[in-house]
Design a protein around this motif. Structure first.
Motif, mmCIF file in Angstrom:
data_model
loop_
_atom_site.group_PDB
_atom_site.id
_atom_site.type_symbol
_atom_site.label_atom_id
_atom_site.label_comp_id
_atom_site.label_asym_id
_atom_site.label_seq_id
_atom_site.Cartn_x
_atom_site.Cartn_y
_atom_site.Cartn_z
ATOM 1 N N ASN A 1 0.820 -1.208 0.000
ATOM 2 C CA ASN A 1 0.000 0.000 0.000
ATOM 3 C C ASN A 1 0.857 1.263 0.000
ATOM 4 O OD1 ASN A 1 -2.375 -1.438 -0.031
ATOM 5 N ND2 ASN A 1 -2.620 -1.430 2.194
ATOM 6 N N VAL A 2 1.967 1.247 0.766
ATOM 7 C CA VAL A 2 2.845 2.419 0.802
ATOM 8 C C VAL A 2 3.455 2.668 -0.570
ATOM 9 C CG1 VAL A 2 5.020 3.303 1.712
ATOM 10 C CG2 VAL A 2 3.351 2.291 3.259
ATOM 11 N N LEU A 3 3.934 1.611 -1.213
ATOM 12 C CA LEU A 3 4.602 1.772 -2.503
ATOM 13 C C LEU A 3 3.616 2.083 -3.624
ATOM 14 C CD1 LEU A 3 7.200 -1.149 -2.322
ATOM 15 C CD2 LEU A 3 7.574 1.277 -1.883
ATOM 16 N N ARG A 4 2.417 1.543 -3.534
ATOM 17 C CA ARG A 4 1.468 1.682 -4.634
ATOM 18 C C ARG A 4 0.602 2.929 -4.515
ATOM 19 N NH1 ARG A 4 -2.296 -3.380 -5.688
ATOM 20 N NH2 ARG A 4 -0.245 -4.264 -6.198
ATOM 21 N N HIS A 5 0.213 3.293 -3.288
ATOM 22 C CA HIS A 5 -0.808 4.330 -3.132
ATOM 23 C C HIS A 5 -0.346 5.569 -2.361
ATOM 24 C CE1 HIS A 5 -3.556 1.328 -4.657
ATOM 25 N NE2 HIS A 5 -3.324 0.521 -3.635
ATOM 26 N N ALA A 6 0.526 5.387 -1.399
ATOM 27 C CA ALA A 6 0.736 6.475 -0.430
ATOM 28 C C ALA A 6 1.634 7.593 -0.942
ATOM 29 C CB ALA A 6 1.320 5.904 0.865
ATOM 30 N N ALA A 7 2.594 7.278 -1.872
ATOM 31 C CA ALA A 7 3.584 8.269 -2.303
ATOM 32 C C ALA A 7 4.300 8.859 -1.088
ATOM 33 C CB ALA A 7 2.932 9.374 -3.125
ATOM 34 N N ALA A 8 4.668 7.974 -0.151
ATOM 35 C CA ALA A 8 5.259 8.416 1.114
ATOM 36 C C ALA A 8 6.767 8.567 0.967
ATOM 37 C CB ALA A 8 4.934 7.417 2.218
ATOM 38 N N SER A 9 7.350 9.372 1.853
ATOM 39 C CA SER A 9 8.807 9.509 1.926
ATOM 40 C C SER A 9 9.364 8.920 3.215
ATOM 41 C CB SER A 9 9.197 10.990 1.824
ATOM 42 O OG SER A 9 8.615 11.727 2.907
ATOM 43 N N ARG A 10 8.467 8.585 4.121
ATOM 44 C CA ARG A 10 8.897 8.024 5.402
ATOM 45 C C ARG A 10 7.897 6.978 5.861
ATOM 46 N NH1 ARG A 10 9.043 11.111 11.252
ATOM 47 N NH2 ARG A 10 9.989 9.394 12.441
ATOM 48 N N VAL A 11 8.412 5.871 6.346
ATOM 49 C CA VAL A 11 7.580 4.772 6.844
ATOM 50 C C VAL A 11 8.157 4.299 8.169
ATOM 51 C CG1 VAL A 11 6.737 2.423 6.430
ATOM 52 C CG2 VAL A 11 6.926 4.012 4.534
ATOM 53 N N ARG A 12 7.273 3.973 9.097
ATOM 54 C CA ARG A 12 7.712 3.452 10.390
ATOM 55 C C ARG A 12 6.896 2.201 10.709
ATOM 56 N NH1 ARG A 12 7.091 7.706 14.691
ATOM 57 N NH2 ARG A 12 4.894 7.070 14.654
ATOM 58 N N VAL A 13 7.589 1.091 10.933
ATOM 59 C CA VAL A 13 6.953 -0.170 11.301
ATOM 60 C C VAL A 13 7.256 -0.435 12.771
ATOM 61 C CG1 VAL A 13 6.787 -2.643 10.850
ATOM 62 C CG2 VAL A 13 7.199 -1.060 8.956
ATOM 63 N N THR A 14 6.203 -0.597 13.551
ATOM 64 C CA THR A 14 6.353 -0.819 14.994
ATOM 65 C C THR A 14 5.719 -2.147 15.359
ATOM 66 O OG1 THR A 14 6.134 1.571 15.335
ATOM 67 C CG2 THR A 14 5.937 0.151 17.276
ATOM 68 N N MET A 15 6.438 -2.947 16.144
ATOM 69 C CA MET A 15 5.930 -4.258 16.559
ATOM 70 C C MET A 15 6.082 -4.435 18.055
ATOM 71 S SD MET A 15 6.890 -7.257 13.835
ATOM 72 C CE MET A 15 8.587 -7.215 14.360
ATOM 73 N N THR A 16 5.050 -5.044 18.648
ATOM 74 C CA THR A 16 5.112 -5.534 20.021
ATOM 75 C C THR A 16 4.650 -6.989 20.010
ATOM 76 O OG1 THR A 16 2.841 -4.859 20.548
ATOM 77 C CG2 THR A 16 4.591 -3.218 20.878
ATOM 78 N N GLY A 17 4.476 -7.539 21.186
ATOM 79 C CA GLY A 17 4.075 -8.933 21.259
ATOM 80 C C GLY A 17 2.679 -9.203 20.739
ATOM 81 N N ASP A 18 1.832 -8.168 20.680
ATOM 82 C CA ASP A 18 0.465 -8.401 20.223
ATOM 83 C C ASP A 18 -0.025 -7.360 19.219
ATOM 84 O OD1 ASP A 18 0.235 -6.173 21.809
ATOM 85 O OD2 ASP A 18 -1.000 -7.119 23.345
ATOM 86 N N THR A 19 0.857 -6.479 18.757
ATOM 87 C CA THR A 19 0.424 -5.414 17.863
ATOM 88 C C THR A 19 1.485 -5.123 16.809
ATOM 89 O OG1 THR A 19 -0.864 -4.381 19.642
ATOM 90 C CG2 THR A 19 -0.370 -3.014 17.721
ATOM 91 N N LEU A 20 1.034 -4.854 15.594
ATOM 92 C CA LEU A 20 1.910 -4.389 14.521
ATOM 93 C C LEU A 20 1.283 -3.143 13.910
ATOM 94 C CD1 LEU A 20 3.950 -6.187 11.895
ATOM 95 C CD2 LEU A 20 2.231 -4.605 11.058
ATOM 96 N N ILE A 21 2.108 -2.088 13.736
ATOM 97 C CA ILE A 21 1.616 -0.827 13.184
ATOM 98 C C ILE A 21 2.531 -0.411 12.044
ATOM 99 C CG2 ILE A 21 1.117 1.599 13.642
ATOM 100 C CD1 ILE A 21 0.680 0.870 16.568
ATOM 101 N N VAL A 22 1.930 -0.024 10.930
ATOM 102 C CA VAL A 22 2.670 0.542 9.803
ATOM 103 C C VAL A 22 2.155 1.957 9.585
ATOM 104 C CG1 VAL A 22 3.270 0.323 7.381
ATOM 105 C CG2 VAL A 22 2.928 -1.738 8.756
ATOM 106 N N ASP A 23 3.018 2.945 9.828
ATOM 107 C CA ASP A 23 2.675 4.361 9.647
ATOM 108 C C ASP A 23 3.454 4.917 8.463
ATOM 109 O OD1 ASP A 23 0.859 4.948 11.828
ATOM 110 O OD2 ASP A 23 2.573 4.639 13.165
ATOM 111 N N ASP A 24 2.832 5.843 7.727
ATOM 112 C CA ASP A 24 3.544 6.544 6.650
ATOM 113 C C ASP A 24 3.114 8.009 6.646
ATOM 114 O OD1 ASP A 24 1.437 7.134 4.527
ATOM 115 O OD2 ASP A 24 1.136 4.973 4.759
ATOM 116 N N ASP A 25 3.879 8.816 5.901
ATOM 117 C CA ASP A 25 3.577 10.248 5.825
ATOM 118 C C ASP A 25 3.036 10.628 4.452
ATOM 119 O OD1 ASP A 25 5.813 9.930 4.270
ATOM 120 O OD2 ASP A 25 6.923 11.622 5.134
#
Length: 395
Positions: free
Chosen positions: A322-346
């Motif tokens: 989704n980031v590569l195809r749609h977002a046209a983002a310059s920054r991405v942050r992937v955060t993981m814990t034991g029960d959660t995964l988050i992908v943020d972009d700008d």
């Protein structure tokens, strides 16, 4: 699934994903057995009509006259009507007759029994057994047993009030046994038919789920791979005149990705393909680097339990695509814990929180549901999209 993808229930299901669907897996023997039973079952039921020989013989031995003739005709008519009921309403594919027609048939049979007694006497009441059985085949519900009660009362009472007749109380046993046996048999046939239909439905649902799985995996696998290939090919085109060696390296990576995508498709079809979280994180890091996206991607997966790693791997793949195809983002942050995964972009964030899910997001949601997790897509603190997969509040 579109209407064209709905499986044909009249045919055996093909193989998908290394499995063979079991619709009709007993081959032609099952339809052949059903055809045989459609003939053998009614024929065996009609054989019961031989018991009408008792009132027939009694009427035949009666003095010649109109009463004898009417009795013989009535007995023959009862045999014919009983045969019609068995041939048309008995067996696994039989069905009940509408109430008005059922009442007409049963009333006609009772009249025939009454006429048969003109010459056969109390022996003509044997025909009530056939009336009870006909009622069960025609009605196919507990109300039919009330006909047996009516017949039993007639058998007990009428011979005692008609001059010259002898009580035949033992016929009540025949009425009760025949009614209970046939009713139990019809219910057993009905339950077996329902079970067979349920098994066929389960088989069809299994095929549909397998098709949905393949469609989902195909989208996830090829969507991600083709997106990365497109990014790298575009980069190679831009570098062709500036840095030929770098362009050749990018083309070599495109070739490697194409071969890997082909292997993934083959593995998916044979149900041997495995998706790993570590591999998806490494692939995401490489794809973001090629696209010039500043990416903060975890380097370890130790904190993620084993039962969530595959789900998180698919989430990383969907988020990267989704980031590569749609977002046209310059920054991405992937955060993981034991029960959660988050992908943020700008990149281009949602105008509102009502995000319409695409095929990939729907597929990820289905996978999350199977793992008792939930998926959310919302605005990111970085200014773009946020993809969140978590088991918090879902278990």
């Amino acid at each position: 699934m579109t209407s064209s993808e709905v499986p044909d229930r009249s045919r055996s299901a093909p193989r998908w994903g290394g499995r063979e669907a079991f619709v009709g897996d007993d081959g032609p023997s099952r339809p052949r057995t059903r055809r045989v039973m459609r003939v053998v079952g009614p024929v065996m039921g009609i054989v019961w009509a031989v018991f009408l020989l008792q009132p027939w013989q009694a009427a035949w031995d009666a003095p010649h006259g109109i009463e004898r003739t009417l009795s013989l005709i009535a007995i023959a008519g009862l045999a014919v009507s009983f045969a019609w009921v068995v041939l048309t309403r008995a067996g696994p594919h039989g069905s009940s007759l509408p109430d008005p027609r059922t009442g007409f048939v049963l009333a006609g049979q009772v009249v025939l029994v009454g006429v048969s007694t003109l010459a056969a006497g109390e022996e003509g009441l044997v025909g009530l057994v056939f009336v009870c059985v006909s009622a069960i085949f025609l009605m196919r519900d507990p109300r039919a047993l009330l006909v047996a009660v009516f017949a039993s009362v007639v058998i007990v009472v009428v011979p005692r009030i008609v001059p010259g007749w002898e009580p035949i109380d033992d016929l009540v046993i025949s009425v009760v046994l025949a009614s209970v046996a046939v009713y139990g048999f019809t219910q057993l046939v009905l339950r077996n038919r329902q079970l067979a239909l349920a098994q066929d439905e389960v088989a069809v649902l299994a095929v549909e789920r397998e098709r949905e799985r393949i469609a989902r995996d195909m989208h996830d696998i090829l969507g991600h791979s083709l997106t990365v290939i497109s990014v790298k090919a575009e980069l190679a085109g831009k570098l062709f005149d500036l840095d030929a060696d770098r362009a050749r390296a990018e083309i070599a990576e495109v070739q490697a990705l194409a071969r890997a995508a082909l292997a993934d498709v083959r593995g998916m079809v044979s149900a041997t393909r495995a998706v790993t979280l570590a591999g998806e994180l490494a692939g995401a890091r490489q794809a973001f680097d090629s696209a010039g996206v500043d990416a903060d991607v975890p380097g370890t997966v130790d904190q993620v339990p084993d039962d969530l790693r595959e789900l998180f791997a698919w989430a990383v793949r969907e988020g990267t695509t989704n980031v590569l195809r749609h977002a046209a983002a310059s920054r991405v942050r992937v955060t993981m814990t034991g029960d959660t995964l988050i992908v943020d972009d700008d990149g281009y964030g949602p105008a509102n929180t009502d995000v319409v899910p695409g095929n990939g997001l729907r597929g990820l949601t289905e996978r999350a549901r199977e793992s008792r997790a939930r998926v959310e897509v919302s605005a990111s603190p970085l200014g773009g999209y946020r993809l969140l997969v978590t088991t918090q509040g879902a278990r």
